[in-house]
Design an enzyme around this catalytic site. Structure first.
Site, PDB file in Angstrom:
ATOM      1  N   SER A   1       0.854  -1.193   0.000  1.00 44.80           N
ATOM      2  CA  SER A   1       0.000   0.000   0.000  1.00 44.80           C
ATOM      3  C   SER A   1       0.883   1.233   0.000  1.00 44.80           C
ATOM      4  O   SER A   1       2.041   1.177   0.430  1.00 44.80           O
ATOM      5  CB  SER A   1      -0.865   0.005   1.267  1.00 44.80           C
ATOM      6  OG  SER A   1      -1.565   1.227   1.396  1.00 44.80           O
TER       7      SER A   1
ATOM      8  N   TYR B   1      -2.276   0.494  10.595  1.00 46.32           N
ATOM      9  CA  TYR B   1      -2.257   0.022   9.205  1.00 46.32           C
ATOM     10  C   TYR B   1      -0.943   0.412   8.518  1.00 46.32           C
ATOM     11  O   TYR B   1      -0.333  -0.413   7.826  1.00 46.32           O
ATOM     12  CB  TYR B   1      -3.460   0.600   8.457  1.00 46.32           C
ATOM     13  CG  TYR B   1      -3.592   0.111   7.034  1.00 46.32           C
ATOM     14  CD1 TYR B   1      -3.775  -1.235   6.754  1.00 46.32           C
ATOM     15  CD2 TYR B   1      -3.540   1.011   5.964  1.00 46.32           C
ATOM     16  CE1 TYR B   1      -3.900  -1.680   5.441  1.00 46.32           C
ATOM     17  CE2 TYR B   1      -3.667   0.577   4.658  1.00 46.32           C
ATOM     18  CZ  TYR B   1      -3.839  -0.773   4.394  1.00 46.32           C
ATOM     19  OH  TYR B   1      -3.956  -1.207   3.094  1.00 46.32           O
TER      20      TYR B   1
HETATM   21  C1  8X3 Z   1      -5.061   1.613   1.046  1.00 48.29           C
HETATM   22  C2  8X3 Z   1      -4.543   2.969   0.797  1.00 48.29           C
HETATM   23  O1  8X3 Z   1      -4.583   5.405   1.560  1.00 48.29           O
HETATM   24  O2  8X3 Z   1      -6.153   3.911   2.647  1.00 48.29           O
HETATM   25  O3  8X3 Z   1      -4.074   0.682   1.253  1.00 48.29           O
HETATM   26  O4  8X3 Z   1      -3.818   3.792   3.154  1.00 48.29           O
HETATM   27  S1  8X3 Z   1      -4.783   4.047   2.105  1.00 48.29           S
END
Ligand code: 8X3
Length: 245
Positions: A131, A144
């Site tokens: 990502s 994340y």
């Molecule tokens: C998804 C992109 O911008 O939500 O992996 O982190 S973001």
């Protein structure tokens, strides 16, 4: 030419399902792996592939996947995702644990289990779905972004450790992709908040855009390793810089 086999984790929806379709269209026998058996069974029937119920956080489940795939030419480690939108100070550590368990440990578990099958192919490609969150930090995304940074580093480490073997190691790192579930899951099922992520954005990426990139990475000539491919919609210059009308 003999049929080549591809395994896609997280194949039940979004980027995973689109990737399974794209690889099948490119001539692969596709093993669709995910927890939701009904979804992958329907997908496998549609593309003439195979469905194997698999939870990447469960060692026995992953061992069963590996036992069913003696030779693997392409592994797409796509299972993962985001949970929660909170500052580090108050974030739910259970969410952090789950994100690390799927995006990082699960990816490593599947890769470890399938490495003998990848070697057996004589010419393999592993595509890890990272990502832009694995490149840049942003507020309220710490769990994340930390997990996806780890996905990136694991990818780099594998490339170093497997150097000299017929196994290529790649990362495809998407930015904003509007899928059925990514933001919905992240916001705990709140559809209005999930929809707001894409509000006013002129054409976020869709799953098929990313699947196309993964398929391209996986089908280069044997000597060509695409280390990393970052893909964002035109409207997104950076995680924070999204043009909205
Ligand atoms: C998804 C992109 O911008 O939500 O992996 O982190 S973001």
């Amino acid at each position: 030419m003999t049929t080549r086999t591809a395994v896609v984790t997280g194949a039940s929806s979004g980027i995973g399902a689109a990737t399974a379709r794209a690889l099948a269209a490119a001539g692969f026998h596709v093993v669709c792996a995910a927890r939701r058996s009904d979804r992958i069974a329907a997908l496998a029937a549609e593309i003439g592939g195979e469905a194997i119920t698999c939870d990447v956080t469960d060692p026995e489940s992953v061992a069963a996947l590996a036992a069913a795939v003696p030779v693997c030419h392409v592994l797409v480690n796509n299972a993962g995702g985001a949970l929660g939108v909170d500052p580090v100070e108050t974030a739910d550590l259970g969410h952090w644990q789950q994100m690390y368990d799927t995006n990082v440990i699960g990816l490593v578990r599947v890769t470890q289990a399938l490495l003998p099958a990848l070697r057996a192919s004589g010419d393999a490609v592993v595509v890890n779905v990272g990502s832009i969150a694995g490149r840049v930090a942003y507020e309220n995304g710490g769990g994340y972004t930390a997990a996806k940074h780890a996905t990136r580093v694991v990818t780099e480490t594998l490339r170093l450790e497997l150097n000299g073997e017929p196994i290529r190691i790649s990362e495809v790192a998407p930015g904003m992709v509007q899928t059925e579930e990514f933001s919905l899951v992240r916001y705990g099922g709140d559809q209005a908040k999930a929809d707001a992520v894409y509000a006013g954005v002129d054409q976020p990426l869709v799953a098929e855009d990313v699947a196309d990139a993964i398929c391209w990475v996986a089908t280069r000539p044997s000597h060509v390793n695409i280390d990393e491919l970052v893909i964002k919609p035109r409207a997104q210059a950076a995680p924070h810089k999204v043009h909205r009308s």
